[in-house]
Design a protein around this motif. Structure first.
Motif, short mmCIF file in Angstrom:
data_model
loop_
_atom_site.label_atom_id
_atom_site.label_comp_id
_atom_site.label_asym_id
_atom_site.label_seq_id
_atom_site.Cartn_x
_atom_site.Cartn_y
_atom_site.Cartn_z
N ILE A 233 82.62 64.18 -16.65
CA ILE A 233 82.33 64.51 -18.05
C ILE A 233 81.68 65.88 -18.08
CG2 ILE A 233 80.97 63.93 -20.10
CD1 ILE A 233 81.28 61.02 -19.41
N PHE A 234 82.20 66.75 -18.94
CA PHE A 234 81.64 68.09 -19.13
C PHE A 234 81.07 68.18 -20.54
CE2 PHE A 234 82.17 72.32 -20.94
CZ PHE A 234 81.49 73.11 -20.03
N ARG A 235 79.79 68.62 -20.65
CA ARG A 235 79.15 68.86 -21.93
C ARG A 235 78.39 70.18 -21.85
NH1 ARG A 235 79.37 64.15 -24.98
NH2 ARG A 235 79.63 62.22 -23.77
N ASP A 236 78.46 70.95 -22.94
CA ASP A 236 77.75 72.23 -22.99
C ASP A 236 77.03 72.35 -24.33
OD1 ASP A 236 76.78 74.60 -22.18
OD2 ASP A 236 78.67 75.72 -22.29
N THR A 237 75.84 72.94 -24.33
CA THR A 237 75.02 73.07 -25.53
C THR A 237 74.57 74.52 -25.69
OG1 THR A 237 73.02 72.51 -24.27
CG2 THR A 237 74.19 70.69 -25.33
N ASP A 238 74.09 74.83 -26.91
CA ASP A 238 73.56 76.17 -27.14
C ASP A 238 72.06 76.19 -26.85
OD1 ASP A 238 72.51 74.74 -29.20
OD2 ASP A 238 73.35 75.96 -30.81
N GLU B 79 75.16 70.42 -29.29
CA GLU B 79 76.32 70.31 -28.42
C GLU B 79 77.45 71.18 -28.93
OE1 GLU B 79 79.41 66.83 -27.71
OE2 GLU B 79 77.57 66.47 -26.55
N ILE B 80 78.02 72.00 -28.03
CA ILE B 80 79.14 72.87 -28.39
C ILE B 80 80.47 72.17 -28.14
CG2 ILE B 80 80.28 75.07 -27.89
CD1 ILE B 80 77.60 76.17 -26.99
N ILE B 81 80.59 71.54 -26.97
CA ILE B 81 81.86 70.93 -26.59
C ILE B 81 81.61 69.83 -25.58
CG2 ILE B 81 82.25 72.60 -24.74
CD1 ILE B 81 85.22 72.40 -25.25
N SER B 82 82.51 68.85 -25.53
CA SER B 82 82.47 67.79 -24.52
C SER B 82 83.90 67.47 -24.10
CB SER B 82 81.79 66.53 -25.08
OG SER B 82 82.44 66.09 -26.24
N ILE B 83 84.11 67.33 -22.78
CA ILE B 83 85.45 67.11 -22.22
C ILE B 83 85.40 65.96 -21.22
CG2 ILE B 83 87.42 68.16 -21.05
CD1 ILE B 83 86.32 70.88 -21.76
N MET B 84 86.34 65.03 -21.33
CA MET B 84 86.52 63.97 -20.34
C MET B 84 87.64 64.39 -19.39
SD MET B 84 85.97 61.02 -18.96
CE MET B 84 84.91 60.15 -20.12
N ARG C 167 87.97 58.79 -23.28
CA ARG C 167 87.43 59.87 -24.11
C ARG C 167 86.78 59.31 -25.37
NH1 ARG C 167 88.83 62.57 -28.67
NH2 ARG C 167 90.66 61.24 -28.91
N THR C 168 87.42 58.34 -26.01
CA THR C 168 86.88 57.76 -27.24
C THR C 168 85.60 56.98 -26.97
OG1 THR C 168 89.13 57.63 -28.11
CG2 THR C 168 87.44 56.31 -29.21
N GLU C 169 85.60 56.17 -25.90
CA GLU C 169 84.42 55.35 -25.60
C GLU C 169 83.21 56.18 -25.20
OE1 GLU C 169 85.79 52.69 -22.64
OE2 GLU C 169 86.77 51.32 -24.06
N LYS C 170 83.44 57.30 -24.51
CA LYS C 170 82.32 58.16 -24.08
C LYS C 170 82.01 59.25 -25.10
CE LYS C 170 82.26 55.55 -20.62
NZ LYS C 170 82.72 55.87 -19.30
N LYS C 171 82.69 59.20 -26.26
CA LYS C 171 82.43 60.13 -27.37
C LYS C 171 82.58 61.59 -26.93
CE LYS C 171 79.37 57.06 -29.99
NZ LYS C 171 79.75 55.87 -29.21
N CYS C 172 83.70 61.89 -26.26
CA CYS C 172 84.02 63.26 -25.87
C CYS C 172 85.05 63.82 -26.85
CB CYS C 172 84.59 63.31 -24.45
SG CYS C 172 83.38 62.88 -23.17
N GLU C 173 84.95 65.12 -27.10
CA GLU C 173 85.84 65.76 -28.07
C GLU C 173 87.24 65.97 -27.50
OE1 GLU C 173 85.97 69.71 -31.01
OE2 GLU C 173 84.36 69.44 -29.55
N TYR C 174 87.34 66.40 -26.23
CA TYR C 174 88.63 66.70 -25.62
C TYR C 174 88.84 65.82 -24.38
CZ TYR C 174 88.72 70.98 -28.44
OH TYR C 174 88.72 71.88 -29.47
#
Length: 441
Positions: A235-240, A245-250, A277-284
């Motif tokens: 899981i990748f997540r990045d914030t400002d 949160e800016i983006i999240s990727i599974m 992706r849906t269960e972990k609430k990731c955008e991409y």
């Protein structure tokens, strides 16, 4: 105090508002326009994101095709050079051998003619010149033997030179063949080295190499939460700077050995990846895959499969960092709109609470209505099935009537005061409407 006269467009009743009330209604109108403009901006940002992804994929395809074309051209050039060198070598060897043999043969023929002339003279004057002729014949024979020896040495030198030249060109040919094989292998594997490491380790190492420079606040760890029955790989997540949160990727990584009997396809893993992706609430969602190595579709670059599952991509490992950068840059542009939306929501708490109460009432009414409707239909079905169920049908009808009565009581109990309870803004508006109209001087 200044008042404003407002006429209702439905009942044509005119009422007056002070500056605060008038400003509040004007603010609601502006907020509606703002939400409309904000929605249009978000749609434009999404369109820009799609266009940027398409452009990046097109550029990657052109670059890959250009590289492969240059490699094929280089291979053909090397083959042509090898064929030309081989033909030149053979022609030079044949020419040198022919010239050497012709010269030596001509010299031998001349000496043979001299020997025959001396022998003829010996026959005419055998007694007188026997000793001199014998010496001359011996000298000529020695010279002939020397010429024959020289011819053999020349043939041996030519043979050695030809063998050396052949070995040198065979060595160059072997090096070119090895180079061609390396190019073919590089083309088949798309320059992705997986010797001694798994695909997951490869991607993790590649990310950690650039984490400090490109993603200082990013989270990139294995997904260890399997409470739902399945989990992704990373899981990748990045914030400002503020923690937004800016983006999240599974991420899901798939590889297999060449000796595997049953070959899997990328299509087999897309459904499960979308679920994770849906269960972990990731955008991409991104599938990093080495499956289907001969597929022209997946070898061209970043493949968008959003037509099957929303915001999902399939890539080869060499595009791992590129897909993160592309999606992160696109999400950064939309971050400003998210902040404006959050600020607007915080400034309109009263309106939000009012909408929530109204929505709660509507949901409650709808629920009771649905229950009554289902029970009424169940009663009708029971009547059609059997007469023996009449008592049960009667109970269901009574329950249906009771729910309808409750729903009707709730509808009758709805008042403006209940809906505006705890909402100072809306309460002030309706109190102003109920106040007697002030006469103008």
């Amino acid at each position: 105090m200044t008042t404003h006269d407002i006429t209702c467009p439905h009942c044509h009743k005119t009422f007056s508002l002070d500056n605060a009330g008038y400003a509040d209604i004007a603010k609601q109108v502006r907020d509606k326009e703002f939400f409309k403009q904000l929605h249009e901006k978000l749609e434009a940002a999404a369109q820009e994101e799609r266009l940027a992804a398409e452009k990046a994929r097109f550029i990657q395809e052109q670059e890959m095709n250009r590289t492969l074309h240059e490699r094929d051209t280089e291979i053909q050039t090397l083959k042509s050079q090898l064929e030309r060198h081989e033909s030149d070598r053979q022609a030079a060897a044949r020419l040198a051998e022919a010239e050497g043999k012709a010269q030596l043969q001509e010299a031998l023929q001349a000496k043979e003619r001299d020997i025959q002339a001396l022998q003829a003279k010996l026959s005419a004057n055998a007694v007188e010149n026997e000793l001199a002729i014998t010496k001359a014949v011996d000298a000529v024979q020695k010279e002939r033997d020397a010429l024959q020896s020289t011819l053999k040495e020349a043939e041996l030198r030519n043979s050695i030179a030809a063998n050396q030249l052949k070995e040198r060109y065979e060595l160059q040919l072997k090096d070119r063949d090895d180079h061609i094989e390396r190019l073919k292998d590089m083309k088949a594997r798309l320059s992705t080295k997986m010797v001694g490491e798994t695909l997951e380790q490869h991607c993790e190492v590649e990310f950690n190499r650039t984490r400090a420079m490109a993603f200082p606040r990013a989270y990139f760890e294995k997904d260890n939460d399997a409470r739902s029955g399945s989990k992704g790989d990373y899981i990748f997540r990045d914030t400002d700077e503020s923690g937004t949160e800016i983006i999240s990727i599974m991420f899901e990584m798939k590889n297999e050995n060449d000796s595997t009997a049953t070959k899997k396809k990328n299509e087999d893993f897309l459904k499960e990846l979308d679920k994770d992706r849906t269960e972990k609430k990731c955008e991409y969602a991104v599938l990093v895959s080495l499956l289907e190595p001969e597929s022209e579709l997946y070898n061209t670059g970043i493949v968008d499969v959003s037509h099957r599952y929303p915001k999902m991509y399939v890539i080869r490992p060499q595009f791992f960092l590129q897909i993160i950068s592309l999606l992160r840059n696109a999400s950064t542009k939309a971050l400003a709109y998210k902040r404006e939306l959050e600020l607007t929501r915080q400034q309109n708490i009263d309106v939000t609470n009012f909408e929530e109460k109204l929505e709660t009432f509507k949901n409650g009414f709808s629920r009771n209505y649905d229950l009554a409707h289902k029970q009424f239909n169940a009663a009708v079905e029971e009547i059609d099935k059997s007469i023996s169920h009449l008592q049960k049908i009667k109970d269901n009808l009574l329950k249906s009537d009771n729910n309808l009565r409750l729903a009707n009581d709730k509808a009758q109990d709805v008042t403006i005061k209940r809906l505006t309870r705890g909402n100072a803004t809306m309460k002030a508006k309706f109190e102003a409407l109920d106040a007697p109209e002030t006469k103008k001087p």
